[in-house]
Design a protein around this motif. Structure first.
Motif, PDB file in Angstrom:
ATOM      1  N   THR A 191       0.830  -1.203   0.000  1.00 49.37           N
ATOM      2  CA  THR A 191       0.000   0.000   0.000  1.00 49.37           C
ATOM      3  C   THR A 191       0.867   1.256   0.000  1.00 49.37           C
ATOM      4  OG1 THR A 191      -1.780  -1.136   1.176  1.00 49.37           O
ATOM      5  CG2 THR A 191      -1.771   1.269   1.280  1.00 49.37           C
ATOM      6  N   GLU A 192       1.968   1.200   0.757  1.00 49.00           N
ATOM      7  CA  GLU A 192       2.880   2.349   0.803  1.00 49.00           C
ATOM      8  C   GLU A 192       3.460   2.647  -0.574  1.00 49.00           C
ATOM      9  OE1 GLU A 192       6.980   3.810   3.099  1.00 49.00           O
ATOM     10  OE2 GLU A 192       6.283   1.738   3.283  1.00 49.00           O
ATOM     11  N   ALA A 193       3.873   1.585  -1.276  1.00 51.83           N
ATOM     12  CA  ALA A 193       4.446   1.773  -2.609  1.00 51.83           C
ATOM     13  C   ALA A 193       3.405   2.323  -3.577  1.00 51.83           C
ATOM     14  CB  ALA A 193       5.010   0.453  -3.125  1.00 51.83           C
ATOM     15  N   LEU A 194       2.204   1.781  -3.535  1.00 50.80           N
ATOM     16  CA  LEU A 194       1.151   2.267  -4.416  1.00 50.80           C
ATOM     17  C   LEU A 194       0.876   3.748  -4.167  1.00 50.80           C
ATOM     18  CD1 LEU A 194      -1.414  -0.688  -4.324  1.00 50.80           C
ATOM     19  CD2 LEU A 194       0.017   0.006  -6.244  1.00 50.80           C
ATOM     20  N   GLY A 195       0.883   4.149  -2.887  1.00 48.13           N
ATOM     21  CA  GLY A 195       0.670   5.557  -2.566  1.00 48.13           C
ATOM     22  C   GLY A 195       1.756   6.444  -3.145  1.00 48.13           C
ATOM     23  N   THR A 196       3.002   6.012  -2.992  1.00 44.13           N
ATOM     24  CA  THR A 196       4.132   6.792  -3.521  1.00 44.13           C
ATOM     25  C   THR A 196       4.041   6.922  -5.037  1.00 44.13           C
ATOM     26  OG1 THR A 196       5.609   6.139  -1.723  1.00 44.13           O
ATOM     27  CG2 THR A 196       6.641   6.850  -3.781  1.00 44.13           C
ATOM     28  N   PHE A 197       3.768   5.824  -5.713  1.00 46.00           N
ATOM     29  CA  PHE A 197       3.716   5.861  -7.170  1.00 46.00           C
ATOM     30  C   PHE A 197       2.448   6.545  -7.672  1.00 46.00           C
ATOM     31  CE2 PHE A 197       6.525   2.001  -6.532  1.00 46.00           C
ATOM     32  CZ  PHE A 197       7.689   2.714  -6.780  1.00 46.00           C
ATOM     33  N   GLY A 198       1.403   6.554  -6.853  1.00 44.26           N
ATOM     34  CA  GLY A 198       0.238   7.364  -7.189  1.00 44.26           C
ATOM     35  C   GLY A 198       0.587   8.852  -7.173  1.00 44.26           C
ATOM     36  N   GLU A 199       1.416   9.239  -6.225  1.00 47.81           N
ATOM     37  CA  GLU A 199       1.899  10.627  -6.174  1.00 47.81           C
ATOM     38  C   GLU A 199       2.745  10.949  -7.397  1.00 47.81           C
ATOM     39  OE1 GLU A 199       2.204  11.366  -1.351  1.00 47.81           O
ATOM     40  OE2 GLU A 199       3.868  10.396  -2.388  1.00 47.81           O
TER      41      GLU A 199
END
Length: 319
Positions: free
Chosen positions: A125-133
């Motif tokens: 989830t953390e990675a998805l959030g970063t790459f969403g940014e």
């Protein structure tokens, strides 16, 4: 998808990679300094955990390597990010720690695997959030600086839909930060030509993806919109969802907003409050009375509305 980056920082192979990065930084032009090329080749190809940690450390600085040696980076590093590679997840996890995304040319090289990660169940989830940014940053850069990153609005929205609801709060947060950076005189222009365009282009309309966590960030976006308040309210209202009972963080956020926020478009703010509250037990929501009192102060006629009266029954007499 594991997070080996911190382990790589203290591992011997990771420290050696760090030393080589500093040596490259002292080099001239687009070539590695003498002796660095062969040592990097050996690190990238090294077997076992030692080699993996070296590659993880290198992955975090992918844009740096591409800047200094694009051909070597394309041949040696880009394939490590392809999801057919057994350690692609580790490489992408390390990329969360990158200082910047990289050039449009570099992005084009790993774009396919980048978009694929949003549909994978083994990405944190953390990675998805970063790459969403990253998606927000790329599309904003394309509109403000004409950078030419090869990412379309359709591709971005599709990726966010595949990622699910957990990534949308990060996306909304990035949009809010961008609008917050605009001066009061720039707010309307920023919304109409950049932030609002990106939001409307990429925000999924799927009902199941809208959450109270995303609502909080969307309201943050609204509260930073200045003279664009009414336009932003209209854009986000369809996506707002009731806050969790016992927290009502959105109500608290609105209750502490500046006075000028209440004066922008009070009836639309009332709609936002109602959407974020939903249905609640009578007399349970702290800070709601303060919000309604402030709305009444700027527009007394609002208190005659049924929506206002209904919200009033939810407000606690203590706040």
């Amino acid at each position: 998808m594991s997070d080996l980056f911190n382990a790589a920082l203290t591992a011997p192979s990771g420290r050696l990679t760090e030393i080589l990065i500093h040596k490259i930084g002292t080099g001239v032009g687009g070539e590695f300094p003498l002796g660095v090329h062969d040592r990097l080749d050996r690190l990238v190809c090294a077997p076992g955990r030692s080699g993996l940690l070296a590659r993880v450390r290198i992955a975090a600085d992918l844009p740096f390597f591409f800047q200094h040696a694009p051909a070597w980076t394309t041949a040696k590093l880009i394939p490590l990010f392809d999801w057919s590679h057994p350690h692609a997840g580790d490489m992408w996890s390390a990329r969360m720690y990158s200082a910047y995304i990289g050039s449009p040319e570099l992005f084009g090289l790993f774009k396919r695997s980048f978009l694929q990660l949003f549909g994978r169940t083994d990405v944190s989830t953390e990675a998805l959030g970063t790459f969403g940014e990253w998606i927000v940053s790329i599309l904003i850069a394309n509109r403000t600086d004409k950078t030419g990153y090869p990412l379309t609005d359709i591709e971005a929205r599709s990726a966010l839909r595949r990622a699910g609801s957990t990534v949308l709060p990060k996306v909304a947060n990035s949009l809010a930060q961008e609008l917050e950076r605009a001066t009061p005189e720039q707010k309307v222009n920023s919304w109409r030509n950049v932030v609002g365009v990106v939001f409307q282009a990429i925000w999924p309309i799927d009902v199941e993806l809208q959450t109270n966590m995303a609502t909080f960030e969307l309201v943050r976006l609204l509260l930073s919109s200045g003279d664009a308040f009414a336009e932003v309210a209209d854009a986000i209202l369809p996506f707002l969802r009731p806050d969790e009972q016992r927290s009502y963080s959105v109500v608290y956020l609105i209750s502490d907003a500046m006075d000028d926020v209440y004066g922008m478009a009070p009836e639309k703010l009332l709609d936002v409050v109602a959407a974020s509250v939903g249905e609640a037990p009578p007399g349970t929501i702290y800070a709601l009375k303060k919000v309604l009192s402030r709305l009444h102060k700027v527009d007394p006629k609002l208190s005659e509305k049924r929506k206002f009266q209904k919200l009033l029954t939810y407000s606690s007499s203590h706040g």
